[in-house]
Enzyme design. Structure first.
Site, PDB file in Angstrom:
ATOM      1  N   ASP A 128      -1.724  15.735  15.796  1.00  0.00           N
ATOM      2  CA  ASP A 128      -0.753  16.388  16.686  1.00  0.00           C
ATOM      3  C   ASP A 128      -1.363  17.625  17.320  1.00  0.00           C
ATOM      4  O   ASP A 128      -2.289  18.218  16.775  1.00  0.00           O
ATOM      5  CB  ASP A 128       0.501  16.770  15.878  1.00  0.00           C
ATOM      6  CG  ASP A 128       1.368  15.557  15.601  1.00  0.00           C
ATOM      7  OD1 ASP A 128       1.493  14.718  16.511  1.00  0.00           O
ATOM      8  OD2 ASP A 128       1.897  15.451  14.483  1.00  0.00           O
ATOM      9  N   PHE A 184      12.384  14.846  10.812  1.00  0.00           N
ATOM     10  CA  PHE A 184      11.016  14.372  10.973  1.00  0.00           C
ATOM     11  C   PHE A 184      10.963  13.259  12.024  1.00  0.00           C
ATOM     12  O   PHE A 184      10.086  13.222  12.888  1.00  0.00           O
ATOM     13  CB  PHE A 184      10.503  13.887   9.618  1.00  0.00           C
ATOM     14  CG  PHE A 184       9.042  13.593   9.599  1.00  0.00           C
ATOM     15  CD1 PHE A 184       8.119  14.557  10.007  1.00  0.00           C
ATOM     16  CD2 PHE A 184       8.571  12.362   9.176  1.00  0.00           C
ATOM     17  CE1 PHE A 184       6.758  14.284  10.000  1.00  0.00           C
ATOM     18  CE2 PHE A 184       7.214  12.082   9.166  1.00  0.00           C
ATOM     19  CZ  PHE A 184       6.308  13.042   9.589  1.00  0.00           C
ATOM     20  N   SER A 235       0.871  -1.183   0.000  1.00  0.00           N
ATOM     21  CA  SER A 235       0.000   0.000   0.000  1.00  0.00           C
ATOM     22  C   SER A 235       0.903   1.225   0.000  1.00  0.00           C
ATOM     23  O   SER A 235       2.061   1.150   0.437  1.00  0.00           O
ATOM     24  CB  SER A 235      -0.941  -0.005   1.206  1.00  0.00           C
ATOM     25  OG  SER A 235      -0.235  -0.233   2.405  1.00  0.00           O
ATOM     26  N   HIS A 241       3.656  -1.104   3.843  1.00  0.00           N
ATOM     27  CA  HIS A 241       3.067   0.210   3.575  1.00  0.00           C
ATOM     28  C   HIS A 241       4.214   1.191   3.319  1.00  0.00           C
ATOM     29  O   HIS A 241       5.118   1.313   4.140  1.00  0.00           O
ATOM     30  CB  HIS A 241       2.247   0.667   4.789  1.00  0.00           C
ATOM     31  CG  HIS A 241       1.531   1.965   4.592  1.00  0.00           C
ATOM     32  ND1 HIS A 241       0.363   2.075   3.862  1.00  0.00           N
ATOM     33  CD2 HIS A 241       1.817   3.219   5.024  1.00  0.00           C
ATOM     34  CE1 HIS A 241      -0.042   3.337   3.858  1.00  0.00           C
ATOM     35  NE2 HIS A 241       0.821   4.052   4.552  1.00  0.00           N
ATOM     36  N   GLU A 272       1.328   5.560   0.615  1.00  0.00           N
ATOM     37  CA  GLU A 272       0.787   6.776   1.231  1.00  0.00           C
ATOM     38  C   GLU A 272       1.282   8.012   0.483  1.00  0.00           C
ATOM     39  O   GLU A 272       2.453   8.117   0.148  1.00  0.00           O
ATOM     40  CB  GLU A 272       1.242   6.823   2.695  1.00  0.00           C
ATOM     41  CG  GLU A 272       0.653   7.992   3.452  1.00  0.00           C
ATOM     42  CD  GLU A 272       0.905   7.882   4.949  1.00  0.00           C
ATOM     43  OE1 GLU A 272       0.599   6.824   5.538  1.00  0.00           O
ATOM     44  OE2 GLU A 272       1.417   8.854   5.514  1.00  0.00           O
TER      45      GLU A 272
HETATM   46  P1  FAD Z   1      -3.253   7.754  19.354  1.00  0.00           P
HETATM   47  O1  FAD Z   1      -3.052   6.395  18.834  1.00  0.00           O
HETATM   48  O2  FAD Z   1      -4.592   8.168  19.715  1.00  0.00           O
HETATM   49  O3  FAD Z   1      -2.305   7.973  20.588  1.00  0.00           O
HETATM   50  C1  FAD Z   1      -0.922   7.738  20.434  1.00  0.00           C
HETATM   51  C2  FAD Z   1      -0.302   7.430  21.758  1.00  0.00           C
HETATM   52  O4  FAD Z   1      -0.279   8.568  22.577  1.00  0.00           O
HETATM   53  C3  FAD Z   1      -1.061   6.362  22.464  1.00  0.00           C
HETATM   54  O5  FAD Z   1      -0.294   5.220  22.363  1.00  0.00           O
HETATM   55  C4  FAD Z   1      -1.221   6.852  23.857  1.00  0.00           C
HETATM   56  O6  FAD Z   1      -0.531   5.995  24.729  1.00  0.00           O
HETATM   57  C5  FAD Z   1      -0.614   8.216  23.877  1.00  0.00           C
HETATM   58  N1  FAD Z   1      -1.514   9.216  24.314  1.00  0.00           N
HETATM   59  C6  FAD Z   1      -2.445   9.815  23.569  1.00  0.00           C
HETATM   60  N2  FAD Z   1      -3.072  10.732  24.318  1.00  0.00           N
HETATM   61  C7  FAD Z   1      -2.512  10.680  25.531  1.00  0.00           C
HETATM   62  C8  FAD Z   1      -2.715  11.362  26.722  1.00  0.00           C
HETATM   63  N3  FAD Z   1      -3.650  12.297  26.829  1.00  0.00           N
HETATM   64  N4  FAD Z   1      -1.945  11.081  27.784  1.00  0.00           N
HETATM   65  C9  FAD Z   1      -1.015  10.140  27.690  1.00  0.00           C
HETATM   66  N5  FAD Z   1      -0.774   9.455  26.579  1.00  0.00           N
HETATM   67  C10 FAD Z   1      -1.509   9.711  25.535  1.00  0.00           C
HETATM   68  N6  FAD Z   1      -0.970  13.188  11.597  1.00  0.00           N
HETATM   69  C11 FAD Z   1      -1.708  14.066  10.860  1.00  0.00           C
HETATM   70  O7  FAD Z   1      -1.909  15.215  11.280  1.00  0.00           O
HETATM   71  N7  FAD Z   1      -2.229  13.734   9.641  1.00  0.00           N
HETATM   72  C12 FAD Z   1      -2.073  12.477   9.114  1.00  0.00           C
HETATM   73  O8  FAD Z   1      -2.557  12.198   8.029  1.00  0.00           O
HETATM   74  C13 FAD Z   1      -1.315  11.513   9.881  1.00  0.00           C
HETATM   75  N8  FAD Z   1      -1.148  10.265   9.418  1.00  0.00           N
HETATM   76  C14 FAD Z   1      -0.473   9.344  10.191  1.00  0.00           C
HETATM   77  C15 FAD Z   1      -0.357   8.020   9.720  1.00  0.00           C
HETATM   78  C16 FAD Z   1       0.324   7.074  10.459  1.00  0.00           C
HETATM   79  C17 FAD Z   1       0.411   5.656   9.938  1.00  0.00           C
HETATM   80  C18 FAD Z   1       0.934   7.447  11.696  1.00  0.00           C
HETATM   81  C19 FAD Z   1       1.719   6.426  12.476  1.00  0.00           C
HETATM   82  C20 FAD Z   1       0.828   8.741  12.167  1.00  0.00           C
HETATM   83  C21 FAD Z   1       0.119   9.708  11.428  1.00  0.00           C
HETATM   84  N9  FAD Z   1      -0.046  11.029  11.893  1.00  0.00           N
HETATM   85  C22 FAD Z   1      -0.768  11.917  11.133  1.00  0.00           C
HETATM   86  C23 FAD Z   1       0.586  11.460  13.138  1.00  0.00           C
HETATM   87  C24 FAD Z   1      -0.369  11.397  14.342  1.00  0.00           C
HETATM   88  O9  FAD Z   1      -1.451  12.263  14.146  1.00  0.00           O
HETATM   89  C25 FAD Z   1       0.424  11.813  15.582  1.00  0.00           C
HETATM   90  O10 FAD Z   1       1.410  10.883  15.893  1.00  0.00           O
HETATM   91  C26 FAD Z   1      -0.412  12.145  16.809  1.00  0.00           C
HETATM   92  O11 FAD Z   1       0.434  12.720  17.784  1.00  0.00           O
HETATM   93  C27 FAD Z   1      -1.084  10.973  17.474  1.00  0.00           C
HETATM   94  O12 FAD Z   1      -2.201  10.571  16.793  1.00  0.00           O
HETATM   95  P2  FAD Z   1      -2.582   8.993  16.836  1.00  0.00           P
HETATM   96  O13 FAD Z   1      -3.914   8.779  16.295  1.00  0.00           O
HETATM   97  O14 FAD Z   1      -1.466   8.244  16.256  1.00  0.00           O
HETATM   98  O15 FAD Z   1      -2.626   8.834  18.418  1.00  0.00           O
END
Ligand code: FAD
Length: 299
Positions: free
Chosen positions: A112, A222, A18, A272, A20
């Site tokens: 983020d 990054f 896949s 991926h 991205e």
């Molecule tokens: P989550 O999976 O919800 O949380 C990540 C980790 O943070 C969890 O393991 C948890 O333990 C910890 N955590 C979360 N909240 C808390 C809290 N309040 N207190 C303590 N621990 C906490 N970003 C973008 O803006 N756009 C994108 O398109 C994008 N694509 C991505 C694709 C992939 C495959 C990956 C790996 C990352 C991507 N990101 C993207 C980055 C991502 O948005 C950031 O890493 C963000 O900080 C966390 O979002 P998440 O959904 O991964 O977090």
């Protein structure tokens, strides 16, 4: 050997790939993106995903890129979506618009902090607080496949690996069926993570996210922000090549090939690629993995 394919390293099961992409900012970038999609489409990827800019800054561009993929290609797109800077109603509208456009796969993320990586995350007052809430909402709205993130080296905000795995489990319980990892350079990091994940009773596919290093300094910068480690041996390989893009490209191809083939030798069957909207290096790596263009398939 019916269900196997022969690569430079002997017989292996056929692999799935896949890709991205990120939504283009300018007309020039748009042309480059579509050249990349056209080159990679014949490899029949399982899906291609399009990222969502920090703070929701690319909402329209992500949508129009994904919608064009639906209209003009036979590839299944996945739209990234985050919880940042939007109310839950606004996000639900985005999800519905994807459904109307024929999209059935969303990569659901928290996103983020609006203050940038490292700042404390504050949920939008009327928005979804966590990626788990977002996954649940997407599943409620329509028949979507939902992928989520996974962090072989832990998310920088995670206090421990256990907390990180709990977060992944919560996303799966909410309806996620696939995870894609943050990029990594040492395969052992991924293998150790897979062990932890499987021991925790998590059985969904955890696709390794592989980044093609086009520009080492940029990738290292990054990585620092995302908590991915950059080994010294990798820095050494690019040392002294700042003004030598041709050699850098060859080194990058060697690095990508080494990593991908080692994963395949260890039985990994799905990959991926973070393409950075460029096809050549990814195409070559796929070729080494035994992935071939299918006759008659084009973008
Ligand atoms: P989550 O999976 O919800 O949380 C990540 C980790 O943070 C969890 O393991 C948890 O333990 C910890 N955590 C979360 N909240 C808390 C809290 N309040 N207190 C303590 N621990 C906490 N970003 C973008 O803006 N756009 C994108 O398109 C994008 N694509 C991505 C694709 C992939 C495959 C990956 C790996 C990352 C991507 N990101 C993207 C980055 C991502 O948005 C950031 O890493 C963000 O900080 C966390 O979002 P998440 O959904 O991964 O977090």
């Amino acid at each position: 050997m019916d269900d196997q394919t022969r690569t430079s390293r002997g017989p292996h099961k056929p692999v799935g790939v896949s890709f991205e992409f990120f939504p283009p900012k300018t007309a020039e970038m748009e042309t480059a993106l579509w050249e990349a999609i056209e080159r990679l489409a014949p490899l029949s990827p399982d899906f291609v995903s399009v990222t969502y800019g920090a703070g929701g800054s690319t909402r329209e561009r992500t949508h129009s890129t994904v919608a064009r993929i639906v209209r003009e290609t036979g590839i299944k797109p996945a739209a990234h979506l985050t919880c940042v800077a939007a109310t839950s109603e606004e996000i639900d509208d985005v999800v519905r618009a994807y459904h109307e456009a024929g999209v059935r796969h969303i990569v659901a993320l928290r996103g983020d902090p609006t203050g940038g990586v490292g700042a404390a995350y504050e949920a939008h007052p009327g928005g979804y607080a966590t990626s788990t809430d977002l996954v649940r909402a997407i599943r409620r709205i329509g028949d979507f496949e939902v992928s989520v993130s996974a962090y072989p080296e832990r998310h920088p905000e995670s206090a421990s690996f256990d907390q990180d795995l709990d977060a992944l489990k919560a996303k799966i319980d909410a309806g996620a069926t696939r995870a894609i990892t943050q990029f990594f350079f040492e395969n052992d990091i991924y293998f150790r993570y897979l062990d932890r994940v499987r021991k925790a009773g998590i059985n969904i596919p955890i696709l390794p996210g592989l980044v093609a290093v086009q520009n080492f300094k940029q990738t290292a910068g990054f990585a620092k922000k995302t908590g991915a480690s950059v080994p010294q041996w990798l820095a050494d390989r690019f040392e002294g090549l700042d003004n030598d893009p041709a050699t850098r490209r060859l080194i990058a191809a060697a690095v990508a090939a080494e990593q991908a083939l080692d994963l395949m030798d260890h039985g990994i069957e799905n990959f991926h690629f973070y393409t950075m909207n460029r096809a050549d290096l990814v195409f070559a790596t796929c070729h080494l993995l035994g992935v071939r263009a299918k006759a008659g398939v084009s973008a």
